[in-house]
Design an enzyme around this catalytic site. Sequence first.
Site, PDB file in Angstrom:
ATOM      1  N   LYS A  50     -17.737  46.864  45.867  1.00 16.57           N
ATOM      2  CA  LYS A  50     -16.956  45.740  46.315  1.00 16.57           C
ATOM      3  C   LYS A  50     -15.514  46.130  46.652  1.00 16.57           C
ATOM      4  O   LYS A  50     -14.861  45.474  47.458  1.00 16.57           O
ATOM      5  CB  LYS A  50     -16.925  44.671  45.204  1.00 16.57           C
ATOM      6  CG  LYS A  50     -18.250  44.089  44.856  1.00 16.57           C
ATOM      7  CD  LYS A  50     -18.037  43.096  43.696  1.00 16.57           C
ATOM      8  CE  LYS A  50     -19.351  42.641  43.134  1.00 16.57           C
ATOM      9  NZ  LYS A  50     -19.146  41.861  41.888  1.00 16.57           N
ATOM     10  N   GLY A  51     -14.996  47.155  45.999  1.00 18.66           N
ATOM     11  CA  GLY A  51     -13.553  47.426  46.028  1.00 18.66           C
ATOM     12  C   GLY A  51     -12.931  47.536  47.408  1.00 18.66           C
ATOM     13  O   GLY A  51     -11.772  47.195  47.603  1.00 18.66           O
ATOM     14  N   ASP A 114     -11.717  51.826  48.597  1.00 18.26           N
ATOM     15  CA  ASP A 114     -10.449  51.403  47.991  1.00 18.26           C
ATOM     16  C   ASP A 114      -9.671  52.575  47.404  1.00 18.26           C
ATOM     17  O   ASP A 114      -8.479  52.720  47.630  1.00 18.26           O
ATOM     18  CB  ASP A 114     -10.692  50.322  46.918  1.00 18.26           C
ATOM     19  CG  ASP A 114     -11.733  50.725  45.866  1.00 18.26           C
ATOM     20  OD1 ASP A 114     -12.316  51.818  45.966  1.00 18.26           O
ATOM     21  OD2 ASP A 114     -11.969  49.919  44.939  1.00 18.26           O
ATOM     22  N   ASP A 117     -10.779  58.455  42.990  1.00 14.03           N
ATOM     23  CA  ASP A 117     -10.323  58.766  41.633  1.00 14.03           C
ATOM     24  C   ASP A 117     -10.901  60.141  41.283  1.00 14.03           C
ATOM     25  O   ASP A 117     -10.365  61.171  41.699  1.00 14.03           O
ATOM     26  CB  ASP A 117     -10.771  57.642  40.682  1.00 14.03           C
ATOM     27  CG  ASP A 117     -10.177  57.750  39.287  1.00 14.03           C
ATOM     28  OD1 ASP A 117      -9.891  58.878  38.854  1.00 14.03           O
ATOM     29  OD2 ASP A 117      -9.996  56.725  38.608  1.00 14.03           O
ATOM     30  N   ASP A 181     -10.533  46.048  40.813  1.00 12.46           N
ATOM     31  CA  ASP A 181     -10.709  45.186  39.652  1.00 12.46           C
ATOM     32  C   ASP A 181     -10.645  45.940  38.334  1.00 12.46           C
ATOM     33  O   ASP A 181     -10.710  47.166  38.294  1.00 12.46           O
ATOM     34  CB  ASP A 181     -12.084  44.506  39.723  1.00 12.46           C
ATOM     35  CG  ASP A 181     -13.221  45.479  39.368  1.00 12.46           C
ATOM     36  OD1 ASP A 181     -13.251  46.593  39.940  1.00 12.46           O
ATOM     37  OD2 ASP A 181     -14.055  45.156  38.510  1.00 12.46           O
ATOM     38  N   ARG A 187      -9.250  41.245  41.690  1.00 13.57           N
ATOM     39  CA  ARG A 187      -9.551  41.733  43.047  1.00 13.57           C
ATOM     40  C   ARG A 187      -8.749  40.995  44.115  1.00 13.57           C
ATOM     41  O   ARG A 187      -8.465  41.538  45.170  1.00 13.57           O
ATOM     42  CB  ARG A 187     -11.037  41.562  43.374  1.00 13.57           C
ATOM     43  CG  ARG A 187     -11.971  42.480  42.616  1.00 13.57           C
ATOM     44  CD  ARG A 187     -13.365  42.430  43.241  1.00 13.57           C
ATOM     45  NE  ARG A 187     -14.381  43.019  42.388  1.00 13.57           N
ATOM     46  CZ  ARG A 187     -14.661  44.312  42.327  1.00 13.57           C
ATOM     47  NH1 ARG A 187     -13.988  45.170  43.066  1.00 13.57           N
ATOM     48  NH2 ARG A 187     -15.604  44.772  41.540  1.00 13.57           N
TER      49      ARG A 187
END
Length: 202
Positions: A50-51, A114, A117, A181, A187
């Site tokens: 979703k990010g 998004d 990492d 999130d 979000r």
Amino acid sequence: MSNPVPEGDPRLERILFDETQIQIRVAELAQAILADAVGVQRLRLVGVLKGGWMFLADLARAIRRQKGPRVLYEFIRASTYGAGIKQGGEDLRQVAISGLPAAIRGDHIVLVEDILDQGFTLAAIRRQLLAAGAASVKVCVFLDKQLENPSAAVRGIRAGLVPEYVGFPVPDRWVVGYGLDVDEEFRDLPYVAIAREEFFQK
Ligand code: IMP
Ligand code: MG
């Protein structure tokens, strides 16, 4: 404290990038993507849910404003951290991927995510897109986390995954907003903020 969050939520430390900074940077990223796509008949952007939803929505309109080529949009679903946040120095995370687009053989793809990492998510998605026959996969991330203590495995993954397009580098903290999130919260913040990790489970 610099840049306190407007809502005064004690779980958020400060704003990293506000709406204006974000929109300026997104327009620059659109410009960079289009500069690399000169002569391309159609671009295929694959957003990671979703990010990546808010970033992709802004990027799509920035590309349109700059009169880019025809763009086809696809969405992949990936889940890596579930309801938690990461521990330090991890070696491996299972990435659950669904919704791999059909009929991408020979396509030049820009993967839109998004945040990069530890790299597990994008490495897994890129591998699957190439296995499905994509001609090339470029990576566009809004945020690029500058890891402080990556494991050797993560250093290897990150070395093999240098994104073509990066919005902003961010410190090795959990960040939220603009699509990102913690346990499905935050979000919809129109800015990116640093979360106070002590409020959230690992
Ligand atoms: P990676 O696989 O370690 O690179 O993690 C990437 C995925 O984890 C991203 O797609 C995000 O959805 C999520 N993630 C990683 N770091 C953060 C963060 O600081 N805030 C919110 N989500 C994050
Ligand atoms: Mg994600």
